[in-house]
Design an enzyme around this catalytic site. Structure first.
Site, PDB file in Angstrom:
ATOM      1  N   TYR A 255       0.769  -1.216  -0.021  1.00  0.00           N
ATOM      2  CA  TYR A 255      -0.033   0.021  -0.032  1.00  0.00           C
ATOM      3  C   TYR A 255       0.796   1.025  -0.232  1.00  0.00           C
ATOM      4  O   TYR A 255       0.441   2.213  -0.681  1.00  0.00           O
ATOM      5  CB  TYR A 255      -0.836  -0.032   1.231  1.00  0.00           C
ATOM      6  CG  TYR A 255      -2.003  -0.975   1.275  1.00  0.00           C
ATOM      7  CD1 TYR A 255      -2.936  -0.978   0.525  1.00  0.00           C
ATOM      8  CD2 TYR A 255      -1.855  -2.315   2.136  1.00  0.00           C
ATOM      9  CE1 TYR A 255      -3.953  -2.080   0.604  1.00  0.00           C
ATOM     10  CE2 TYR A 255      -2.536  -3.295   2.113  1.00  0.00           C
ATOM     11  CZ  TYR A 255      -4.016  -3.234   1.491  1.00  0.00           C
ATOM     12  OH  TYR A 255      -4.669  -4.145   1.381  1.00  0.00           O
ATOM     13  N   SER A 289      -0.571  -7.234  -6.529  1.00  0.00           N
ATOM     14  CA  SER A 289      -0.968  -5.833  -5.785  1.00  0.00           C
ATOM     15  C   SER A 289      -1.233  -6.337  -4.465  1.00  0.00           C
ATOM     16  O   SER A 289      -1.614  -7.596  -4.251  1.00  0.00           O
ATOM     17  CB  SER A 289      -1.922  -5.050  -6.294  1.00  0.00           C
ATOM     18  OG  SER A 289      -3.102  -5.526  -6.034  1.00  0.00           O
ATOM     19  N   ASP A 290      -1.126  -5.565  -3.507  1.00  0.00           N
ATOM     20  CA  ASP A 290      -1.702  -5.830  -2.202  1.00  0.00           C
ATOM     21  C   ASP A 290      -3.326  -5.486  -2.138  1.00  0.00           C
ATOM     22  O   ASP A 290      -3.580  -4.921  -3.275  1.00  0.00           O
ATOM     23  CB  ASP A 290      -1.266  -4.979  -0.927  1.00  0.00           C
ATOM     24  CG  ASP A 290      -1.737  -5.765   0.405  1.00  0.00           C
ATOM     25  OD1 ASP A 290      -2.556  -6.503   0.430  1.00  0.00           O
ATOM     26  OD2 ASP A 290      -0.830  -5.423   1.322  1.00  0.00           O
ATOM     27  N   CYS A 291      -4.173  -5.870  -1.672  1.00  0.00           N
ATOM     28  CA  CYS A 291      -5.518  -5.986  -1.770  1.00  0.00           C
ATOM     29  C   CYS A 291      -6.181  -4.640  -1.774  1.00  0.00           C
ATOM     30  O   CYS A 291      -6.378  -4.046  -0.968  1.00  0.00           O
ATOM     31  CB  CYS A 291      -6.204  -6.974  -0.879  1.00  0.00           C
ATOM     32  SG  CYS A 291      -5.636  -8.496  -1.058  1.00  0.00           S
ATOM     33  N   SER A 293      -4.772  -2.069  -3.206  1.00  0.00           N
ATOM     34  CA  SER A 293      -3.639  -1.225  -3.114  1.00  0.00           C
ATOM     35  C   SER A 293      -3.419  -0.341  -4.244  1.00  0.00           C
ATOM     36  O   SER A 293      -3.084   0.609  -4.323  1.00  0.00           O
ATOM     37  CB  SER A 293      -2.133  -1.932  -2.910  1.00  0.00           C
ATOM     38  OG  SER A 293      -1.774  -2.535  -3.865  1.00  0.00           O
TER      39      SER A 293
END
Ligand code: KHP
Length: 804
Positions: A255, A289-291, A293
């Protein structure tokens, strides 16, 4: 707490990511539309197979399959696929994992949290645990209850004691993390380069992510300012181990931004460093990606002027998969605008599908793991290992001689405190459904003694009031007091950093009151992050202090077995226990590891902290004593000793090193004989630290360069730890991030209070053994813009309705 509940607390439940578990079918290569395509040819190269498949996709189909919930391509018989599975310390509840409500597949083995497994300093243990996790994951997959890739491990170093997610990591030391994760990935993936990967692991969060919410800073908006020196020395070695040395299948970006650039849109981080420098170049590895993000690239990072541009920047930088729907919503417009061309999309899709090919997704029963089923879950062996992992990690911090304590059936034990009857709490976060959860209370009862339980939630209340009379009455009747408390996921969690690292006043009141009875008393300090236990260390009425982390399904039994001596403690703190005032001396936002007079920072971790810790990294007592000596092969004649020092020419060392990555070259193997000089059989973890005066000041206090756990040394016996030191371990990072061998004095210390020491010098000219790729000068400052709640105030950025 379940993931959904924690998400609810985070305000994330019902968010756009990960809804729905698609069908779990495999592509049908026998009779399906692809049967004559190269993708179904098990003898072909995985990359060629993936290319052949993707060449059949239309652009729309490609764009559709860029999110964690991928619809597949029905016309080609490519089934939907959910990419998001978790398995931090066992198969865990997550969007892609579906536990049955009862019967088969209603639970999976729940190991201790990584912070406690890190305390074992036992890479073989970690390999075995990971191997069980991947076996169970495969069994779940075969029953249509999980995918094949898992978003674990979390290897951001535990930099600041306040961090809510430090519990998910093996600790604060970069060498330890690198070594731990190398073993873990081997166990998860079924080898470093097998024909069929057992599962795909995902090293996260790359990089500089280690703050949730502190003093108005949030992970979604945070721009971590990190020097190249600290990046190289501290924040990235674990990722280098994953990508360069362990062939991990996936990496997750973050993030936060790093030096002004959101990591998922950073071509230097994901390109120059990850793929080019570390050689993570085969096409069967992908970045997710992060969730959700990717939305943060636009807001709040303001790194793109439109949402399609944000999506395009991420794709171009090398983020191949989006956890969420941002790509699916915004890449079509970005493509229409010409912000990227189809070959970039192809590359992302080829990476994803060749990874699935390596998992045997298209190969039916040819895949050896296809036969795993429910009978392979929570086997007796797995249960034993969950117990063993807890025992190995549990760390004895203080003991005045009371322990080990034989408990007989005519004894009474008072089990007091918020962790006394802990069940789910024992799993920390990112967990699944455990087959059983044995609390300290349960375990005490199994000893046959009379046990009085008072959980006194949170240690709250005025101990002098009448409502406590039953507690004191039971304490009066008891021969042993076990106070089990500390912290849990109500104060350290994803989305939540701590604002105190002290025991609460109410807890200390309770501890003081209990101690005043003058009875044998043991404190169990539970939780992942450390709490300053100086008041317990200094209280002469408290005989013993044990750190139990989050010990998993058999944690209570492991704790009681250590108290009674059925098991001998040999865990070591994998992080520093700072005095409570530490957090007033350095803000969480200060990413610098080194002490700094201009900011007043006392430095971070045992390597650089200039103060006195309550308990230092590596601290851990035993029920016996050990001596150590360098065995003849590695001592005086060739390496010097405390009485004389050997020297080594840097130019010879480098000249004789023929590895592509010179930091991997072996300097020497040091053989250290460890003798159990006491009377109780015990494990011993040999920790080797390097210190000395070499390179520019300031010098680190010391740094871990090797470790090995020796098992079951009986009284009087000797066992040898073979400790490999690489050139990388001898090197230090310069201010550009290059690894440099410096001439000067070196000392190798065995253990925190050294049991043996060996000196040597390096001579000649300093030499760079790893040239760090230089990032562009930061030209961009992230804005202060932040609008509070994630997923609420700027929910429109998720574009559920498709507007831009
Ligand atoms: O919206 N959600 O449902 C949601 C759930 C979890 C979540 O946390 C992130 O997802 C994890 C993915 O592995 C990362 O480790 C963590 O940073 C972020 C968002």
């Amino acid at each position: 707490m379940s993931l959904l509940l924690s998400l609810a607390l985070l305000g994330l439940a019902g968010h756009s990511v990960g809804q729905g578990i698609p069908d779990r079918g495999f592509p049908d290569c026998q009779d399906g539309p692809l049967k004559n395509n190269t993708v179904c040819d098990t003898t072909a190269d995985p990359l060629e197979r993936a290319r052949a498949l993707i060449s059949l996709f239309t652009v729309e189909e490609k764009l559709n399959n860029t999110g964690s919930v991928s619809p597949g391509v029905p016309r080609l018989g490519v089934p939907p696929y959910q990419w998001w599975q978790e398995a931090l310390h066992g198969v865990a509840s997550s969007p892609g994992v579906n536990f049955s409500t009862n019967g088969d597949f209603s639970y999976a083995t729940s190991f201790p949290q990584p912070i406690l497994m890190g305390a074992a300093f036992d890479d073989e243990l970690i390999r075995e645990v990971a191997s069980i996790v991947s076996t169970e994951a495969r069994a779940f997959n075969n029953d249509g209850r999980a995918g094949l890739d898992f978003w674990t491990p979390n290897i951001n170093p535990f930099r600041d004691p306040r961090w809510g997610r430090g519990q998910e990591t093996p600790g604060e030391d970069p060498f330890h993390i690198s070594s731990y994760v190398h073993a873990l990935i081997d166990g998860l993936q079924g080898g470093y380069d097998p024909k069929y990967k057992k599962i795909v692991a995902t090293c996260k969060h790359f990089a500089g992510y280690d703050m949730e919410s502190w003093n108005g800073n949030y992970r979604y908006q945070w721009d971590a300012h990190i020097s190249q020196q600290d990046l190289k020395d501290y924040y990235t070695p674990g990722f280098q181990s994953c990508a360069r040395d362990s062939n991990v299948g996936a990496i997750m970006c973050t993030y936060n931004a790093l030096n002004g650039v959101p990591t998922c849109a950073d071509p230097w981080l994901l390109g120059d460093l990850l793929r080019d420098h570390w050689g993570w170049t085969n096409e069967q590895q992908w970045v997710t990606s992060d969730c959700d993000s990717l939305q943060n690239i636009y807001l709040p990072h303001e790194f793109a002027s439109t949402r399609p541009e944000a999506a395009a920047k991420a794709l171009l930088a090398g983020t191949d998969l989006d956890c969420g729907t941002y790509y699916q919503h915004h890449l079509p417009k970005a493509y229409a605008q010409g912000l990227f061309n189809e070959s970039v999309l192809d590359q992302a899709l080829i990476r994803q599908y060749s990874s699935l090919i390596r998992l045997g997704y298209f190969d039916g029963d040819a895949v050896p793991y296809r036969s795993l089923g429910w009978s392979d879950v929570n086997t007796g062996n797995a249960q034993q290992l969950a117990y063993k992992a807890a025992v190995e990690g549990i760390t004895l911090l203080k003991n005045d001689g009371l322990l080990p304590l034989q408990v007989s059936s005519n004894m009474s034990i008072a089990v007091i405190g918020g962790w006394g009857n802990a069940t789910e709490q024992m799993q920390g976060n990112y967990y699944g459904v455990a087959p059983y959860l044995h609390s300290p209370y349960y375990a005490a009862q199994q000893l046959g003694a009379t046990v009085y339980l008072h959980t006194v939630p949170g240690g709250q209340g005025d101990p002098t009031t009448n409502s406590w009379l039953t507690v004191w009455g039971d304490v009066e009747k008891s021969d042993l007091i076990i106070y089990a408390d500390g912290i849990d996921n109500s104060v350290e969690l994803e989305g939540m950093d701590r604002n105190s690292v002290a025991w609460t006043g109410a807890q200390l009141d309770m501890i003081g009151e209990l101690a005043s009875y003058g009875k044998p008393m043991v404190v169990l300090q539970m939780g992942g992050g450390q709490i300053d236990s100086a008041p317990i260390a200094n209280n002469e009425n408290i005989s013993a202090l044990i750190w139990g982390g989050y010990p998993g399904q058999d944690g209570g039994v492991a704790l009681l077995d250590i108290i009674t001596g059925k098991a001998a403690p040999a865990g070591r703190l994998p992080l520093t226990q700072y005095p409570a005032e530490y957090i007033a001396q350095v803000p969480m936002t200060d990413m610098s590891i080194r002490p700094d007079e201009s900011t007043g920072s006392p430095g971070r971790t045992y390597q650089w902290y200039t103060g006195t810790p309550t308990y230092e990294f590596g601290h851990g007592l035993h029920y016996t004593n050990f001596s150590a000596s360098f065995s003849s092969g590695s001592s005086p004649s060739s390496y010097g000793s405390s009485s004389g020092s050997s020297s080594h020419s840097i130019q010879d060392l480098v000249g004789n090193c023929h590895e592509h990555y010179q930091d991997k070259c072996l300097f020497r193997t040091f053989d250290v004989d460890i003798q159990n000089t006491g009377s109780i059989a015990s494990d011993y973890s040999a920790l080797a630290f390097l210190t000395g005066t070499h390179g520019p000041k300031p010098y680190p206090n010391k740094r871990l360069v090797a470790y090995r756990r020796l098992h079951d040394l009986t009284a009087g016996s000797t066992s040898t730890a073979h400790l490999n030191l690489t050139l990388g371990s001898l090197s230090r990072a310069d201010n550009k991030g290059n690894s440099v061998l410096y001439p000067g004095d070196y000392a190798l210390l065995i253990d925190t209070q050294p049991l043996a020491m060996l000196n040597f010098t390096l001579t000649g000219q300093e030499a760079i053994i790893d040239l760090w790729p230089q990032p562009p000068e930061p030209t961009y400052q992230t804005s202060d813009y932040f609008v509070g709640g994630y997923g609420s105030t700027y929910g429109e950025d998720v574009l559920i309705n498709g507007t831009v």
